[in-house]
Design an enzyme around this catalytic site. Structure first.
Site, PDB file in Angstrom:
ATOM      1  N   GLN A 181       1.022  -1.103  -0.275  1.00 60.02           N
ATOM      2  CA  GLN A 181       0.097  -0.045  -0.300  1.00 60.02           C
ATOM      3  C   GLN A 181       0.368   1.108  -0.339  1.00 60.02           C
ATOM      4  O   GLN A 181       0.770   2.221  -1.205  1.00 60.02           O
ATOM      5  CB  GLN A 181      -0.666  -0.116   1.171  1.00 60.02           C
ATOM      6  CG  GLN A 181      -1.840   1.226   1.302  1.00 60.02           C
ATOM      7  CD  GLN A 181      -2.177   1.526   2.447  1.00 60.02           C
ATOM      8  OE1 GLN A 181      -2.118   0.612   4.069  1.00 60.02           O
ATOM      9  NE2 GLN A 181      -3.388   1.983   3.117  1.00 60.02           N
ATOM     10  N   ILE A 222       8.078  -9.459  -3.143  1.00 61.41           N
ATOM     11  CA  ILE A 222       8.567 -10.544  -3.573  1.00 61.41           C
ATOM     12  C   ILE A 222       7.567 -11.245  -5.338  1.00 61.41           C
ATOM     13  O   ILE A 222       7.591 -12.020  -5.762  1.00 61.41           O
ATOM     14  CB  ILE A 222       7.771 -11.504  -2.685  1.00 61.41           C
ATOM     15  CG1 ILE A 222       8.872 -12.852  -2.875  1.00 61.41           C
ATOM     16  CG2 ILE A 222       6.492 -11.563  -2.369  1.00 61.41           C
ATOM     17  CD1 ILE A 222       8.441 -13.873  -1.690  1.00 61.41           C
ATOM     18  N   ASN A 242      12.853 -11.616  -1.607  1.00 65.75           N
ATOM     19  CA  ASN A 242      12.284 -12.606  -0.761  1.00 65.75           C
ATOM     20  C   ASN A 242      12.944 -11.539  -0.062  1.00 65.75           C
ATOM     21  O   ASN A 242      14.295 -11.713   0.563  1.00 65.75           O
ATOM     22  CB  ASN A 242      12.115 -13.834  -0.590  1.00 65.75           C
ATOM     23  CG  ASN A 242      11.993 -14.835   0.176  1.00 65.75           C
ATOM     24  OD1 ASN A 242      11.473 -13.592   1.219  1.00 65.75           O
ATOM     25  ND2 ASN A 242      11.635 -15.797   0.612  1.00 65.75           N
ATOM     26  N   TYR A 263       1.880  -8.747  15.845  1.00 62.37           N
ATOM     27  CA  TYR A 263       2.228  -7.320  15.540  1.00 62.37           C
ATOM     28  C   TYR A 263       2.976  -5.811  15.792  1.00 62.37           C
ATOM     29  O   TYR A 263       4.632  -5.612  15.457  1.00 62.37           O
ATOM     30  CB  TYR A 263       1.323  -7.137  13.987  1.00 62.37           C
ATOM     31  CG  TYR A 263       1.948  -5.682  13.450  1.00 62.37           C
ATOM     32  CD1 TYR A 263       2.775  -5.974  12.588  1.00 62.37           C
ATOM     33  CD2 TYR A 263       1.333  -4.728  13.565  1.00 62.37           C
ATOM     34  CE1 TYR A 263       2.866  -4.654  11.083  1.00 62.37           C
ATOM     35  CE2 TYR A 263       0.676  -3.616  12.556  1.00 62.37           C
ATOM     36  CZ  TYR A 263       2.139  -2.995  12.128  1.00 62.37           C
ATOM     37  OH  TYR A 263       2.556  -2.202  10.803  1.00 62.37           O
ATOM     38  N   ILE A 282      -3.371   3.855   7.581  1.00 65.21           N
ATOM     39  CA  ILE A 282      -2.644   4.365   6.252  1.00 65.21           C
ATOM     40  C   ILE A 282      -4.454   4.490   5.431  1.00 65.21           C
ATOM     41  O   ILE A 282      -5.025   3.329   5.090  1.00 65.21           O
ATOM     42  CB  ILE A 282      -1.788   4.604   5.583  1.00 65.21           C
ATOM     43  CG1 ILE A 282      -0.376   4.702   6.283  1.00 65.21           C
ATOM     44  CG2 ILE A 282      -1.550   5.384   4.375  1.00 65.21           C
ATOM     45  CD1 ILE A 282       0.017   5.835   6.778  1.00 65.21           C
TER      46      ILE A 282
HETATM   47  N1  SER Z   1      -2.669  -0.086   9.771  1.00 64.42           N
HETATM   48  C1  SER Z   1      -2.353  -1.036  10.551  1.00 64.42           C
HETATM   49  C2  SER Z   1      -2.933  -2.510  11.105  1.00 64.42           C
HETATM   50  O1  SER Z   1      -4.123  -2.491  10.886  1.00 64.42           O
HETATM   51  C3  SER Z   1      -1.271  -0.422  12.056  1.00 64.42           C
HETATM   52  O2  SER Z   1       0.172  -0.043  11.946  1.00 64.42           O
HETATM   53  O3  SER Z   1      -2.054  -3.692  11.676  1.00 64.42           O
END
Ligand code: SER
Length: 317
Positions: free
Chosen positions: A13, A36, A53, A143, A173
């Site tokens: 994105q 990739i 990769n 994450y 974003i």
């Molecule tokens: N936009 C990301 C997510 O929702 C957050 O950094 O995982």
């Protein structure tokens, strides 16, 4: 000195739009896109592309050498929702790839690194309102843990090995050119597509779920703004808080209804609700504003107008 830039994650994105922006500044031939899989046709057709990769450190080093790369923008990551489904794979991808790039800088093969962190580096014990730059973090997602750890590694490489690595904690974003994938904030993009295609949208985050968000042009300006800042102005070497706008799904709906009065929103929260509930609502980004002059431009209504106008053309409506 001539700069040659490598963008890892150029099909994603942010990568899609960042490559095009950097090519305008540095010249098409000096910005090597990589991923990739093939990138957007605009990216593929306007300059060099290398298949990489990011788990393969030798391959990154080979491309750096081949093109005489001086800076790497490392945008590859498994985002929050996907990484909850494959924790170990998410951790390995997000961390191993960061080490590959940081080590290239440590060894002097490249001079500067950009690596994004995220609002996901915060957790349920973090103050939700005006979240300070330095505060309790304790992320609760895979994450988020990878971003928190990554931030500390960036800071470590800066202090220990003098690596010029710079980072921003991106909010969600929103963009029309390329779609996000696997994130918890993705509803804020889908809602515009569905408004135009169906006139209605079912949000996977509940009413009242306020999260920090940003329109892509602001995110790109922030990214290149931080990378262009003189090194002594970049005082935070973990990652900078960055804010644009904060809103909940119903606020986007109200904004869309100003242009499409019949648009309807309903709610069916899923597993992503718990992720969103662990993140801040409004971020305090005064350090970015003070240190390198950050200022956002897009508010919600301006973003809505721009999204709907561009998506209408893209979708041929
Ligand atoms: N936009 C990301 C997510 O929702 C957050 O950094 O995982």
């Amino acid at each position: 000195m001539k700069e040659v830039i490598l963008v890892l994650g150029a099909s994603g994105q942010i990568g899609t739009e960042l490559v095009m922006n950097l090519r305008e500044t540095y010249g098409n031939a000096n910005v090597v896109a990589s991923d990739i899989k093939d990138a957007h046709p605009d990216v593929m057709e306007s300059g060099p592309f290398e298949e990489i990769n990011v788990m393969d450190g030798n391959r990154i080093a080979e491309v750096v050498k081949k093109h005489g790369v001086t800076q790497v923008y490392h945008l590859v990551a498994m985002l929050s929702a996907t990484a909850e489904r494959m924790p170990e794979k998410g951790w390995a991808l997000n961390m191993d790839s960061l080490f590959h790039v940081l080590n290239l800088a440590k060894d002097g093969a490249i001079k500067k690194v950009y690596w994004p962190s995220s609002i996901a580096c915060f957790g349920p014990n973090t103050p939700k309102m005006n979240t300070p730059q330095e505060t309790i973090m304790e992320p609760s997602t895979v994450y988020g843990i990878s971003k928190q750890a990554g931030e500390q590694w960036c800071n470590y490489y800066f202090n220990k090995y003098n690596v010029d690595v710079r980072s921003i904690r991106y909010p969600g974003i929103i963009s029309w050119k390329s779609e996000p994938g696997g994130g918890t904030t993705d509803y804020a993009v889908e809602i515009y597509y569905e408004a135009l295609k169906q006139g209605k949208y079912t949000s996977f985050l509940d009413k009242g779920t306020m999260l920090p968000m940003m329109y892509m042009p602001d995110a790109i300006r922030a990214t290149v703004g931080l990378m262009d800042a003189p090194a002594d102005q970049v005082k935070v070497r973990t990652s900078y808080n960055l804010a644009g706008i904060s809103f909940a799904p119903e606020h986007v709906a109200e904004s869309i209804q100003k242009i499409m009065p019949d648009f309807k929103l309903d709610f069916a929260p899923d597993f992503r609700q718990a992720i969103a509930d662990s993140w801040p609502s409004i971020i305090d980004d005064s350090r970015a504003r003070e240190d390198w002059g950050w200022k956002h431009e897009f508010d919600l209504d301006r973003m809505t107008e721009d999204m709907l106008t561009n998506l209408k053309v893209k979708l041929g409506l």
